[in-house]
Each structure stands twice: as structure tokens, then as C-alpha cells.
Design a protein around this motif. Sequence first.
Motif, short mmCIF file in Angstrom:
data_model
loop_
_atom_site.label_atom_id
_atom_site.label_comp_id
_atom_site.label_asym_id
_atom_site.label_seq_id
_atom_site.Cartn_x
_atom_site.Cartn_y
_atom_site.Cartn_z
N SER A 66 0.64 -1.32 -0.15
CA SER A 66 0.06 0.04 0.05
C SER A 66 0.83 1.32 0.05
CB SER A 66 -0.92 0.00 1.21
OG SER A 66 -0.24 0.24 2.28
N LEU A 68 1.55 2.69 2.63
CA LEU A 68 0.91 3.37 3.68
C LEU A 68 1.75 3.24 4.92
CD1 LEU A 68 -2.93 3.11 3.23
CD2 LEU A 68 -1.37 5.11 2.53
N ARG A 100 7.49 7.11 -4.62
CA ARG A 100 6.09 7.88 -5.34
C ARG A 100 4.96 7.20 -5.38
NH1 ARG A 100 8.50 8.93 -9.85
NH2 ARG A 100 7.45 7.57 -10.95
N GLN A 101 3.82 7.53 -5.20
CA GLN A 101 2.79 6.66 -5.33
C GLN A 101 2.06 7.32 -6.71
OE1 GLN A 101 0.40 4.58 -5.68
NE2 GLN A 101 0.01 4.00 -3.58
N ARG A 104 -4.05 5.49 -6.84
CA ARG A 104 -4.37 5.93 -5.69
C ARG A 104 -3.84 5.81 -4.48
NH1 ARG A 104 -10.01 2.68 -6.71
NH2 ARG A 104 -8.34 1.18 -6.33
N GLU A 105 -4.07 6.49 -3.46
CA GLU A 105 -3.46 6.35 -2.17
C GLU A 105 -3.95 4.71 -1.75
OE1 GLU A 105 -2.91 8.70 1.32
OE2 GLU A 105 -4.96 8.37 1.53
N GLY A 106 -2.79 3.89 -1.23
CA GLY A 106 -3.02 2.73 -0.70
C GLY A 106 -2.80 1.57 -1.88
#
Length: 161
Positions: A66, A68, A100-101, A104-106
Amino acid sequence: MVHWKSSETGYAALSSVLAAYGVEAISGASFIQTLGDLCGVESHGTLIDITSTGRRQERHSWHQDSGLERFTVMLGFPPESNWEGVGVFSHSAKLSHPLRQDGREGDIIEWESFKVGDELPVEVIGRPVYSAGREVMVYCDATHIHSAPDATSRESVWRFM
């Protein structure tokens, strides 16, 4: 995939298995909750069973589940009793800075997406050893990437997120 934070049966089947092996000081629900709590307050609440592929040699696919700031907990099940060695748990590498994402977040972050080469330098790869007293692995998904071990030597690993 199951949600470890709740169970319609209170993990009665796991409680029965523990009792059958003489472990009566802890219930199945307490066992699962204790491991899940290692994920911290912020967690997905998911549990999956990752089994062996049947191949001894694995291809690496370095990634974050993720990205996160959350902990992943792995409970290892070796290929046989009294076993010690590498290959039960995922290999991991600590990052010097967050990845770097782009999604989408996660979402899963794949190392290969960064076009910096498929393999990591061998000296940065952690290869955790499974042994009595070292049956659990915990790492922060935001600060590590992980992949299948070089060679799988396990019956299974339970991944709590």
C-alpha cells in the motif's frame, strides 16, 4: 482473504486446534487478535494465507502492498517441524525515502514501475531466518519493499495487514 478484526464464530475452529495440541491458555480469537494488534491502530484488518508455489526458486517482484504508514505482520509456517532457515518469510529491503505513489493512495506500488532495474543490490536485501522464537515478522509498508524469498521453504505464511 478474511477480516481478522471480527469473526462470526469467534475463531472456534482455531480454538479447537489449539486445544487439541495442548494450548488452552489462549483462545483462537485472542491468538488472532494479538497478532493483528501488532499491525497498530491503523490497519486494513485483512488476513491472507500465502502458500508455497511448489517451486523452490522464485522470481522477485519487489513491491509495497500500500505504501501507507502501516505495519504488516507475518506468521510463518515452516515446511517441517523443528525447521530453521531462510525462505519462510518474504525478503525485504529498507528504503532510504518513500516511494512515489502514482496510483490511488493505498494501491500496490511496484518497484519495476520506476525503471531503475529489476533487481536490488544483494547487500540491501534482508533475508529473515525462521526458527523457534522467530516465527513472526513485522515491517512498515511505507519504509520497506518486499518480495517472495529467493527460494521458498514454507508450508504457508499468514499476512495480517
